[in-house]
Enzyme design. Structure first.
Site, PDB file in Angstrom:
ATOM      1  N   SER A 120       0.851  -1.198   0.000  1.00  0.00           N
ATOM      2  CA  SER A 120       0.000   0.000   0.000  1.00  0.00           C
ATOM      3  C   SER A 120       0.877   1.234   0.000  1.00  0.00           C
ATOM      4  O   SER A 120       1.975   1.219   0.580  1.00  0.00           O
ATOM      5  CB  SER A 120      -0.899   0.046   1.245  1.00  0.00           C
TER       6      SER A 120
ATOM      7  N   TYR B  72      -0.730  -0.394  10.549  1.00  0.00           N
ATOM      8  CA  TYR B  72      -1.096  -0.852   9.201  1.00  0.00           C
ATOM      9  C   TYR B  72       0.005  -0.475   8.210  1.00  0.00           C
ATOM     10  O   TYR B  72       0.452  -1.294   7.411  1.00  0.00           O
ATOM     11  CB  TYR B  72      -2.418  -0.235   8.767  1.00  0.00           C
TER      12      TYR B  72
END
Ligand SMILES: NC(=O)C1=CN([C@@H]2O[C@H](COP(=O)(O)OP(=O)(O)OC[C@H]3O[C@@H](n4cnc5c(N)ncnc54)[C@H](OP(=O)(O)O)[C@@H]3O)[C@@H](O)[C@H]2O)C=CC1
Ligand SMILES: N[C@@H](C=O)C(=O)O
Length: 263
Positions: free
Chosen positions: A140, A153
């Protein structure tokens, strides 16, 4: 039955993983689809068998549970038809670190990093022995951005990116392609699953556009594919600056700025 290698896709019951399943089925690949939701996997498998005439197998597995994860590892080690692993399963987490329950962050790390790592570790030796195959790891852009305030995350996604770059250097000479895909915000269920109101978020990429772009990078054998990055020079500059920093590391002595003035 397809004559192409099979593709094992984790997190295939929705979103990016389900879209990869549709695209690889459309390319004629047999599939092994992995997720917890068996009903959704069964429905997708039936649709893809009917639409594309490929064989689709499913494995119901919670990749945070070691017994389930081991079953997928075994399939990757033993099924020589599987030539591509799409390490996609993952979850997001919002909120501040001090408010996040320790067990919750550990579970996130288990899914986003340990499961991905173990599955890559399970398949890589066999692919290297065969001299061919591919591992697609879904990272990501958040892994590049501590400023986004998603520390755990983002850390999991930085792990995915670093691991992918390292494995690419190790495995490409052995005939195995490793790709890190770095989406930005993409319209999937991850948002609601993480407690966000997707309708309150800025415009985001549609999942089909994301996966189609990622597959362009895959077909080009790109190491790091960032579909939402419109000026590729930015990535090249970052990677060049990183390598320049490394070339300026002189480890024998501390830098002058850290030298204490002589007493
Ligand atoms: N959407 C976005 O904005 C972005 C997503 N990503 C990454 O893309 C990947 C896919 O996410 P996305 O498609 O968006 O989200 P979705 O929530 O739509 O899909 C997540 C998939 O992972 C599976 N999954 C979740 N938990 C587990 C578990 N414990 N064990 C096994 N499978 C599990 C889910 O299936 P099930 O519930 O059936 O188990 C589902 O198939 C993730 O790694 C995410 O970090 C990266 C950047 C942006
Ligand atoms: N999954 C998204 C954030 O939660 C992202 O990685 O952009």
């Amino acid at each position: 039955m397809s004559t192409r290698s099979s593709v094992l896709i984790t997190g295939a019951s929705s979103g990016i993983g389900a879209t990869y399943a549709k695209r690889f089925a459309g390319r004629g690949h047999d599939l092994v689809l992995v997720a917890r939701d068996k009903a959704r996997l069964d429905a997708l498998a039936a649709q893809l068998r009917q639409e594309h005439g490929v064989a689709v197998d499913i494995i119901q597995a919670d990749l945070t549970q070691s017994r389930d994860l081991a079953a997928v590892e075994t399939r990757l080690r033993e099924d020589t038809r599987i030539g591509v692993l799409v390490n996609n399963a993952g979850a997001s987490m919002f909120g501040s670190f001090i408010d996040q329950a320790t067990d919750d962050v550990e579970r996130l790390v288990a899914l986003n990093t340990i499961a991905l790592l173990r599955l890559a570790s399970a398949v890589a030796p066999r692919l290297a022995q065969a001299g061919e195959g591919a591992i697609i790891n879904i990272g990501s852009v958040v892994g590049l951005a501590p400023e986004f305030g998603m520390s755990v995350y983002g850390a999991t996604k930085a792990f995915v990116q670093f691991l992918s770059q390292g494995l690419s250097l190790e495995l490409v000479p052995k005939g195995v392609y490793v790709q890190a895909v770095l989406p930005a915000a993409t319209r999937t269920e991850i948002w609601e699953r993480a407690g966000a109101d997707i309708n309150a978020l800025p415009e985001m990429m549609e999942v089909g556009e994301l996966v189609d772009a990622a597959l362009v990078g895959f077909d080009r054998r790109e190491v790091v594919t960032i579909p939402p990055l419109h000026d590729a020079v930015r990535w090249d500059a970052l990677d060049t600056a990183r390598q320049l920093l490394l070339s300026d590391i002189r480890q024998a002595h501390a830098a002058e700025r850290y030298q204490q003035a002589a007493a």
